[in-house]
Design a protein around this motif. Structure first.
Motif, PDB file in Angstrom:
ATOM      1  N   UNK A   1       8.814  -0.319  13.287  1.00  0.00           N
ATOM      2  CA  UNK A   1      10.069   0.305  13.091  1.00  0.00           C
ATOM      3  C   UNK A   1       9.306   0.266  11.517  1.00  0.00           C
ATOM      4  N   UNK A   2      10.056   1.576  10.770  1.00  0.00           N
ATOM      5  CA  UNK A   2       9.231   1.974   9.424  1.00  0.00           C
ATOM      6  C   UNK A   2      10.492   1.886   8.728  1.00  0.00           C
ATOM      7  N   UNK A   3      10.356   1.184   7.654  1.00  0.00           N
ATOM      8  CA  UNK A   3      11.562   0.504   6.537  1.00  0.00           C
ATOM      9  C   UNK A   3      10.831   0.784   4.787  1.00  0.00           C
ATOM     10  N   UNK A   4      11.595   1.480   4.447  1.00  0.00           N
ATOM     11  CA  UNK A   4      11.548   1.950   3.172  1.00  0.00           C
ATOM     12  C   UNK A   4      11.362   0.415   2.065  1.00  0.00           C
ATOM     13  N   UNK A   5      10.626   0.708   1.408  1.00  0.00           N
ATOM     14  CA  UNK A   5      10.655  -0.423  -0.068  1.00  0.00           C
ATOM     15  C   UNK A   5      11.398   0.125  -1.058  1.00  0.00           C
ATOM     16  N   UNK A   6      11.480  -1.122  -1.500  1.00  0.00           N
ATOM     17  CA  UNK A   6      11.926  -1.540  -2.938  1.00  0.00           C
ATOM     18  C   UNK A   6      10.531  -0.705  -4.400  1.00  0.00           C
ATOM     19  N   UNK A   7       9.291  -1.254  -3.848  1.00  0.00           N
ATOM     20  CA  UNK A   7       8.939  -0.811  -5.034  1.00  0.00           C
ATOM     21  C   UNK A   7       7.570  -1.392  -4.262  1.00  0.00           C
ATOM     22  N   UNK A   8       6.195  -0.214  -5.131  1.00  0.00           N
ATOM     23  CA  UNK A   8       4.974  -1.071  -4.828  1.00  0.00           C
ATOM     24  C   UNK A   8       4.963  -2.362  -5.795  1.00  0.00           C
ATOM     25  N   UNK A   9       3.144  -2.989  -4.983  1.00  0.00           N
ATOM     26  CA  UNK A   9       2.933  -4.493  -5.406  1.00  0.00           C
ATOM     27  C   UNK A   9       2.805  -3.674  -7.079  1.00  0.00           C
TER      28      UNK A   9
ATOM     29  N   UNK B   1       1.041  -0.799  -0.191  1.00  0.00           N
ATOM     30  CA  UNK B   1      -0.026   0.257  -0.141  1.00  0.00           C
ATOM     31  C   UNK B   1       1.105   1.514   0.007  1.00  0.00           C
ATOM     32  N   UNK B   2       2.035   1.034   0.185  1.00  0.00           N
ATOM     33  CA  UNK B   2       2.787   2.278  -0.063  1.00  0.00           C
ATOM     34  C   UNK B   2       4.517   2.076   0.096  1.00  0.00           C
ATOM     35  N   UNK B   3       4.935   2.840  -0.002  1.00  0.00           N
ATOM     36  CA  UNK B   3       6.898   2.358  -0.354  1.00  0.00           C
ATOM     37  C   UNK B   3       7.035   2.914   1.553  1.00  0.00           C
ATOM     38  N   UNK B   4       6.070   3.234   2.644  1.00  0.00           N
ATOM     39  CA  UNK B   4       6.837   2.735   3.592  1.00  0.00           C
ATOM     40  C   UNK B   4       5.799   2.256   4.256  1.00  0.00           C
ATOM     41  N   UNK B   5       6.501   0.758   5.343  1.00  0.00           N
ATOM     42  CA  UNK B   5       5.935   0.272   5.815  1.00  0.00           C
ATOM     43  C   UNK B   5       5.889   0.202   7.558  1.00  0.00           C
ATOM     44  N   UNK B   6       5.382   0.325   8.071  1.00  0.00           N
ATOM     45  CA  UNK B   6       5.698   0.384   9.876  1.00  0.00           C
ATOM     46  C   UNK B   6       5.332  -1.349   9.610  1.00  0.00           C
ATOM     47  N   UNK B   7       6.465  -1.949  11.065  1.00  0.00           N
ATOM     48  CA  UNK B   7       6.272  -3.227  11.667  1.00  0.00           C
ATOM     49  C   UNK B   7       5.486  -3.096  12.550  1.00  0.00           C
TER      50      UNK B   7
END
Length: 184
Positions: free
Chosen positions: A47-55, A37-43
């Motif tokens: 902990x927020x992690x920056x994604x390589x790509x969106x689906x 859903x986003x380029x940053x996802x919180x665990x």
């Protein structure tokens, strides 16, 4: 070269998701972190992690899709129709599917765990009535690989790497995993 993707939704378990990415990248095998859903996802532990790509449709070109556990991450994945669709397609095409901890609950909803052996976090086996629960660290049945939980993350990641043709032995040695298994 084979490629893996790890799907991320809010509330994912960090150790389970990032260990797969780390192991694959150490082995120089492509592994992308895909935000649903986003380029940053919180665990689940904030902990927020920056994604390589969106689906996107490009995700269907991967050779392995991985579902981490964590709550509410695993239930968020299960409730996303795009996750169910990619699981069904990968299953139909004989591609590899990995799910760890609570992650296997999506396999039930996708209808791909029927009579297959699997492992998961204790207590979640009741949500997978179509499968055959095993009390193991990592379980392989056909093209589906499941892991028990955070403590299984390295073995789970090494197993997935091997299934895609990678060599886990140098990593097992270099990351001191072999030392750990000698202590039993």
């Amino acid at each position: 070269m084979k490629k893996a993707i790890v799907l991320f939704k809010e509330g994912f378990e960090e150790v389970e998701a990032l260990t797969v990415v780390d192991v694959f990248r150490r082995a120089n095998m492509p592994c992308l972190m895909i935000g649903m859903d986003s380029n940053e996802v919180t665990s689940s532990h904030q902990i927020t992690v920056k994604m390589d790509a969106q689906f996107s449709e490009d995700c269907y070109e991967a050779d392995l899709v991985v579902l981490p556990g964590g709550l509410p991450g695993a239930t968020n994945l299960r409730e996303d129709q795009r996750v169910i669709d990619i699981l069904k397609k990968f299953n139909d095409e004989g591609k590899w599917i990995g799910a760890i901890c609570a992650g296997p609950i999506s396999l039930q909803k996708a209808g791909i765990i029927q009579d297959k052996k699997f492992t998961c976090a204790p207590g979640f086996e009741d949500q997978l009535p179509d499968g055959c629960h095993q009390d193991t660290l990592v379980e392989i049945d056909g093209q589906i690989v499941t892991g028990r939980g955070p403590a299984a993350s390295l073995e789970f990641a090494y197993t997935l790497l091997e299934k895609l043709g990678g060599d886990s032995m140098p990593l097992r040695e270099g990351m001191q995993y072999n030392f750990l298994t000698k202590q039993k």
